[in-house]
Design an enzyme around this catalytic site. Structure first.
Site, mmCIF file in Angstrom:
data_model
loop_
_atom_site.group_PDB
_atom_site.id
_atom_site.type_symbol
_atom_site.label_atom_id
_atom_site.label_comp_id
_atom_site.label_asym_id
_atom_site.label_seq_id
_atom_site.Cartn_x
_atom_site.Cartn_y
_atom_site.Cartn_z
ATOM 1 N N GLU A 71 29.296 42.393 29.704
ATOM 2 C CA GLU A 71 28.449 43.316 29.921
ATOM 3 C C GLU A 71 29.841 43.921 30.387
ATOM 4 O O GLU A 71 29.891 44.891 31.652
ATOM 5 C CB GLU A 71 27.402 43.021 31.615
ATOM 6 C CG GLU A 71 26.668 44.122 31.219
ATOM 7 C CD GLU A 71 25.815 44.404 32.145
ATOM 8 O OE1 GLU A 71 25.661 43.184 33.044
ATOM 9 O OE2 GLU A 71 24.759 45.261 32.177
ATOM 10 N N TYR A 72 30.703 44.841 29.316
ATOM 11 C CA TYR A 72 30.629 44.731 27.533
ATOM 12 C C TYR A 72 31.588 44.490 27.407
ATOM 13 O O TYR A 72 32.367 45.247 28.168
ATOM 14 C CB TYR A 72 29.789 46.098 27.475
ATOM 15 C CG TYR A 72 28.021 46.492 28.087
ATOM 16 C CD1 TYR A 72 26.734 46.055 27.601
ATOM 17 C CD2 TYR A 72 27.686 47.340 29.192
ATOM 18 C CE1 TYR A 72 25.682 46.735 28.289
ATOM 19 C CE2 TYR A 72 26.674 48.135 29.694
ATOM 20 C CZ TYR A 72 25.761 47.580 29.324
ATOM 21 O OH TYR A 72 24.641 47.375 29.899
ATOM 22 N N ASP A 93 18.203 49.460 33.075
ATOM 23 C CA ASP A 93 18.545 49.956 34.146
ATOM 24 C C ASP A 93 19.887 51.370 33.579
ATOM 25 O O ASP A 93 20.543 51.430 33.722
ATOM 26 C CB ASP A 93 19.751 49.053 33.751
ATOM 27 C CG ASP A 93 19.822 47.532 35.166
ATOM 28 O OD1 ASP A 93 19.067 47.843 35.602
ATOM 29 O OD2 ASP A 93 20.932 47.268 34.979
ATOM 30 N N GLY A 113 29.516 34.107 30.973
ATOM 31 C CA GLY A 113 30.295 35.761 31.302
ATOM 32 C C GLY A 113 30.001 35.542 32.909
ATOM 33 O O GLY A 113 29.979 34.798 33.642
ATOM 34 N N GLU A 153 24.995 23.595 42.717
ATOM 35 C CA GLU A 153 23.844 24.113 42.089
ATOM 36 C C GLU A 153 23.995 23.632 40.129
ATOM 37 O O GLU A 153 23.075 23.231 39.614
ATOM 38 C CB GLU A 153 23.820 25.824 41.562
ATOM 39 C CG GLU A 153 23.044 26.404 40.145
ATOM 40 C CD GLU A 153 21.099 26.190 40.557
ATOM 41 O OE1 GLU A 153 21.192 25.401 41.632
ATOM 42 O OE2 GLU A 153 20.802 26.107 39.581
HETATM 43 C C1 NAG Z 1 38.330 34.739 35.857
HETATM 44 O O1 NAG Z 1 40.113 33.862 35.757
HETATM 45 C C2 NAG Z 1 40.794 33.846 36.607
HETATM 46 C C3 NAG Z 1 41.971 33.636 36.577
HETATM 47 O O2 NAG Z 1 42.380 32.264 35.542
HETATM 48 C C4 NAG Z 1 40.301 33.171 37.333
HETATM 49 O O3 NAG Z 1 40.941 32.735 38.637
HETATM 50 C C5 NAG Z 1 38.505 33.061 38.026
HETATM 51 O O4 NAG Z 1 37.257 33.450 38.149
HETATM 52 C C6 NAG Z 1 37.722 33.826 36.545
HETATM 53 N N1 NAG Z 1 36.621 34.047 36.269
HETATM 54 C C7 NAG Z 1 35.826 34.007 36.143
HETATM 55 C C8 NAG Z 1 34.278 34.727 36.343
HETATM 56 O O5 NAG Z 1 35.608 32.913 35.518
#
Ligand code: NAG
Ligand code: NAG
Ligand code: NAG
Ligand code: NAG
Ligand code: NAG
Length: 401
Positions: A153-154, A219, A110, A77
């Site tokens: 959140e949060y 919500d 986020g 995207e």
């Molecule tokens: C959070 O961190 C883990 C390990 O680095 C990774 O695999 C995962 O994709 C991350 N989550 C986000 C929402 O970026």
């Protein structure tokens, strides 16, 4: 003349002077980028966005790993074709800025899928915080965007108790502000609406270190309850007391509580929704607030999530309309289905409340569930247009005095 009553001791002249210097209201619109995968007329992408509708568009979401590395969650995207992308979301957002040079575009850090545990880990470490700040800044400068939004959140809420997150959130904001403000870039955040959760922020410092706080004032009710309730009542219902429920679950309480805790009113945007939360009634002859339910309402054809319907789905359902004059919100009922949502009338009242409290504007979650194609006969984007027109009405009537 509600404004004059509210102004109390201030003279009208002083007020008009301050008003003419003030910038106009913010209309902050989130784009939930996974809407590109919705079927048929629910499919939504950046080319569906009217560059003149909102003052700010926030792309949701980009992620962070637990070591503070920026994580493009959906390269298909977001990225340009030469980087293996397909929809070129970021490039198309930049095009919107050339259509409307006043438009501000922000990237939201986020995740709605896995909560925000990575941000909690990153915020606890000064090196990781700075790394994430710089990586986001680099991307923002490549696309000439206008800032970053933090959608944690949060904070503190893994188990609803105060934790290290409370101070780490402020440290994260301070680090980001020191990198972004000198470059004229914005740092904004989505913040909780329910008052127990507002208690878990260091409100004054959060407010001081942000350019805008987008209050998640919605919500309050949904299929996570075991009864019928409205997603975003402006005010309480007399039935709350009868049912022994907490009547602080309202938009008015959330906003007033942020103000009471000394958040800067000129940084607060009231959050409103273009979606509804729906229920399957236990007894279809009992459609009252607090009526028992069997579970979440049926999935809609576009959003395909039980208990959740876009306004673009709700507006085409053949159903009976009800207005709750205490809560100042509508709901619709058909068969054993009940949905609470926002319409033009409830949104006008929420805008009036925003103006009454001298907030900076309205945040909308989200662009892609308004009737953006105009299929229901109210023109394109009937809900967001209502917000825009009502804010303009207030601005004009203040100028006109
Ligand atoms: C959070 O961190 C883990 C390990 O680095 C990774 O695999 C995962 O994709 C991350 N989550 C986000 C929402 O970026
Ligand atoms: C509204 O905000 C403006 C700009 O910050 C300020 O000058 C004015 O005093 C505020 N009015 C009220 C009623 O809070
Ligand atoms: C919950 O609170 C406890 C006590 O403060 C803390 O040790 C723990 O890390 C918190 N988070 C989770 C996910 O349990
Ligand atoms: C409602 O919630 C607030 C915030 O948690 C709390 O202070 C208040 O006592 C609650 N009232 C009732 C009736 O439960
Ligand atoms: C809508 O529902 C009403 C009442 O059940 C019915 O009379 C009407 O024909 C329906 N209209 C459409 C377009 O389905």
């Amino acid at each position: 003349m509600k404004m004059l009553v509210f102004l109390g001791p201030l003279s009208v002249t002083a007020f008009l002077l301050s008003w003419s210097l003030a910038t106009s209201y913010n209309i902050v619109c989130y784009f939930s980028s996974w809407a590109i995968y919705r079927p048929s007329e629910g499919k939504f992408d950046v080319p569906n966005i009217d560059a003149h509708l909102c003052t700010h568009i926030i792309f949701a979401f980009i992620g962070s790993t637990d070591d503070g590395t920026l994580n493009i969650l959906d390269p298909w995207e977001s990225n340009d074709a030469d980087e293996g992308g397909h929809y070129e979301g970021f490039r198309n957002l930049r095009k919107l800025k050339s259509e409307n040079p006043n438009l501000k575009v922000l990237l939201s850090l986020g995740s709605w899928k896995e909560g925000s545990k990575n941000i909690s880990i990153v915020a606890a470490d000064p090196i990781k915080r700075k790394k994430l700040g710089w990586e986001a800044l680099t991307l923002i400068e490549v696309y000439n965007f206008d800032g970053v939004d933090i959608f944690w959140e949060y904070a503190n809420l893994e188990n609803d108790t105060e934790s290290e997150d409370k101070k780490n959130f402020v440290e994260l904001l301070k680090d980001f502000k020191s990198m972004y403000q000198p470059r004229g870039l914005l740092v904004t955040a989505a913040v909780a609406g329910i008052i127990d959760k507002i208690e878990l922020y260091n409100v004054k410092e959060v407010s001081e270190n942000l350019d805008m706080m987008n209050v998640l004032s919605f919500d309050y009710h949904g299929a996570f309850d075991n009864f019928v309730g409205h997603v975003s009542p402006l005010h309480a219902s007399s039935k709350d007391y009868d049912h022994g429920r907490n009547s602080t679950y309202t938009v008015a309480t959330s906003i007033e509580y942020w103000l009471y805790k000394n958040a800067d009113n000129k940084k607060i945007n009231m959050g409103v929704v273009t979606y509804g939360r729906s229920f399957k009634l236990k007894d279809k002859s009992n459609t009252e607030l607090y009526a028992p339910i069997i579970g979440a309402g049926s999935k809609g054809p576009y959003t395909e999530i039980s208990g959740f319907l876009g306004y673009n789905e709700i507006c085409s359902i053949n159903s009976t309309y009800y207005w709750d004059d205490e809560q100042k919100v509508p709901h619709r009922v058909w068969g054993d289905q009940w949905v609470g949502f926002e319409d033009e009338d409830s949104l006008k009242l929420k805008v009036d409340f925003t103006v009454l409290w001298n907030l900076s504007g309205i945040m909308i979650w989200s662009l892609d569930t308004d009737d953006f194609l105009g299929n229901c006969g109210g023109g394109k984007y009937p809900l967001i247009s209502t917000i825009k027109n009502r804010l303009k009405y207030h601005e004009d009537s203040l100028k006109g005095r």
